[in-house]
Design an enzyme around this catalytic site. Structure first.
Site, PDB file in Angstrom:
ATOM      1  N   VAL A 364       0.797  -1.220   0.000  1.00  0.00           N
ATOM      2  CA  VAL A 364       0.000   0.000   0.000  1.00  0.00           C
ATOM      3  C   VAL A 364       0.834   1.277   0.000  1.00  0.00           C
ATOM      4  O   VAL A 364       0.276   2.375  -0.027  1.00  0.00           O
ATOM      5  CB  VAL A 364      -0.997   0.012   1.179  1.00  0.00           C
ATOM      6  CG1 VAL A 364      -2.018  -1.112   1.017  1.00  0.00           C
ATOM      7  CG2 VAL A 364      -0.290  -0.092   2.521  1.00  0.00           C
ATOM      8  N   GLU A 365       2.157   1.142   0.015  1.00  0.00           N
ATOM      9  CA  GLU A 365       3.042   2.293  -0.177  1.00  0.00           C
ATOM     10  C   GLU A 365       4.340   1.817  -0.807  1.00  0.00           C
ATOM     11  O   GLU A 365       4.953   0.860  -0.332  1.00  0.00           O
ATOM     12  CB  GLU A 365       3.372   3.002   1.139  1.00  0.00           C
ATOM     13  CG  GLU A 365       2.247   3.806   1.732  1.00  0.00           C
ATOM     14  CD  GLU A 365       2.705   4.638   2.931  1.00  0.00           C
ATOM     15  OE1 GLU A 365       3.884   5.083   2.948  1.00  0.00           O
ATOM     16  OE2 GLU A 365       1.884   4.836   3.854  1.00  0.00           O
ATOM     17  N   ASN A 366       4.741   2.490  -1.867  1.00  0.00           N
ATOM     18  CA  ASN A 366       6.048   2.276  -2.488  1.00  0.00           C
ATOM     19  C   ASN A 366       6.221   3.403  -3.487  1.00  0.00           C
ATOM     20  O   ASN A 366       5.277   3.750  -4.200  1.00  0.00           O
ATOM     21  CB  ASN A 366       6.113   0.917  -3.201  1.00  0.00           C
ATOM     22  CG  ASN A 366       7.380   0.729  -4.025  1.00  0.00           C
ATOM     23  OD1 ASN A 366       7.320   0.540  -5.233  1.00  0.00           O
ATOM     24  ND2 ASN A 366       8.531   0.789  -3.386  1.00  0.00           N
TER      25      ASN A 366
END
Length: 471
Positions: A364-366
């Site tokens: 969900v984050e990168n």
């Protein structure tokens, strides 16, 4: 190399947080959050009240421009959009019994736009934005009473939006609490005055609150999927020394305990040993132990970098990007902010989490924070961000490899899909997005939106379900 395609139904999209893009910090009945007094992000001191130099007070004005921005996400083909709900929009102080209807209505309108475009919402309940009143009155999550306040908040969200939102995350990067206690846990006591006893007790309170939210969702919104969210940090031994391997295990344990509790429903033995050796005795009730058995449906996580570890004190140097500990890896390059770039680390952490927890995973984050330059090409303003395309391409190739390894991955939401205010430094010049927002570190700018080169690239990745990636 594998040419495995991503599974049908893979949730491609982008991720944001309310405190970094909404702005309107004093509109719609919103109360102050800890972010409203953090003008320099993690790296700076807090203020007594909001100051004009805090870019988060305006953010990128998503509060007023959400329809325009969601239409741009739809143009890219987003299948999902991760956003957070600002706790202090719903409960301005955090400890009220009745919610602020104007705040609830705002997120109804956001969900209306997402539904209009067929975009699945992925909602974070608490993303580094504890109401300031809870920090100043209760010292944040060090106080057990916050469990009940959070429980009331979560129940309110599930009752209001449970039929409209399938995917929920309880806390953002819950394992960051020990490193950023004010931002992550609303803990008002200065970090250098906090005891480990207080920090670990606050951690316990958050874990219990997360588990209670999971239980409530199963009662109120039985079709919902509840996930935890952790900051992933794969770690390599700096040398083949067994002592360095033990250092890696210890570093890993300090992060994995959060996922272990969320997926297994109890504290693992290695963590109990750590507490005993530190002389820490947590206040854990029988009710707490029962609450913790409410385990999550999936595990979500952020991935930006890996680190190395060593037992040799002479080699324990830190780098600018080592905000969560570890030492720099001499085999890797780093971003402008010192965050080491390691696409293979994403495959490794996906396999590690899947092997360990056997729960579906969601990245969900990168993303890559960089200083973008707005230019004009054939009369159109854009950013030629080939460096971002290369970074994301290489990481997504490794996600495909993990899927080929047998890892179940639900989706991928690139961080800061539209430029927003950085959490670590509170800058706008540290840009992650596919969409350039004309606002600068001094607060100047028109707030106009422009599509970067990566906008079209990501649209093609989504359209082909990953087949366009360069391997």
């Amino acid at each position: 190399m594998s040419t495995t395609t991503f599974p049908d139904g893979f949730l491609w999209g982008g991720a944001t947080a309310a405190n970094q893009l909404e702005g309107a910090y004093d509109e719609g009945g919103k109360g102050l959050s800890v972010q409203d007094v953090m003008p320099r992000g993690i790296v700076g001191a807090r203020t007594d009240e909001p100051t004009p130099d805090n870019l988060k007070l305006v953010g990128i004005d998503f509060y007023h421009r959400y329809a325009e921005d969601i239409a741009l996400f739809a143009k890219m083909g987003f299948k999902t959009f991760r956003f957070s709900i600002a706790w202090s929009r719903i409960f301005p102080k955090g400890d009220e019994t009745e919610p602020n209807e104007e705040g609830l209505a705002f997120y109804d309108r956001v969900l209306d736009e997402l539904e209009k475009h067929g975009i699945e919402p992925l909602v974070t309940i608490s993303h580094y934005e504890t109401p300031l009143h809870l920090a100043e009155t209760y010292d944040g999550w060090t106080d057990r009473r916050l469990i009940a306040f959070y429980e009331n908040y979560a129940r309110t969200l599930f009752e209001r939006y449970g039929a409209r939102v399938k995917y929920w995350l309880t806390f953002n990067e819950i394992n960051s609490l020990l490193h950023a206690p004010f931002m992550s846990g609303g803990i008002n006591t200065p970090k250098d005055e906090l005891t480990e006893q207080q920090l670990y007790q606050a951690m316990h309170h958050e874990l219990v609150a997360s588990a209670r939210a999971t239980r409530i969702a199963r009662e109120v919104a039985p079709n919902a999927q509840i996930g935890c969210m952790v900051l992933s940090m794969p770690v390599y031994p700096l040398s083949p020394s067994p002592a360095d391997a033990l250092e890696v295990m210890s570093f890993d344990h300090s992060n994995l305990v959060y996922g272990d509790v969320h997926t297994r429903g109890a504290y693992p033995g290695y963590f109990l040993r750590t507490l005993a050796e530190k002389g820490i005795e947590l206040d854990i009730t029988d009710e707490d132990r029962d609450d913790l058995t409410n385990t999550v449906d999936f595990v979500s996580f952020s991935y930006y970098m890996s680190v190395a570890a060593t037992a040799d004190p002479a080699k324990k140097v830190t780098g600018e990007g080592n905000i969560m500990g570890g030492v720099p890896n001499p085999t890797l390059e780093a971003s402008e902010w010192g965050w080491q770039i390691d696409p293979v680390g994403l495959r490794l952490v996906l396999n590690q989490f899947w092997d360990r927890w056997q729960k579906p995973l969601f990245i969900v984050e990168n993303g890559l924070g960089a200083k973008d330059q707005l230019v004009e090409v054939d009369g159109v303003k854009t950013v030629i961000d080939d460096y971002r395309i290369a970074y994301l391409n290489d990481h997504l190739v490794q996600v495909g490899e993990a899927i080929a390894d047998g890892v179940e991955v639900l989706g991928y939401t690139s961080w800061g899909c539209i430029d927003l205010v950085s959490a670590s430094t509170a800058q706008l010049s540290k840009r992650y997005g596919f969409i350039y927002v004309d606002r600068n570190d001094d607060g100047s700018g028109t707030l106009e939106r422009y599509e970067k080169k990566s906008f079209g690239w990501y649209a093609e990745v989504i359209r082909t379900n990953g087949a366009s990636l360069t391997r």
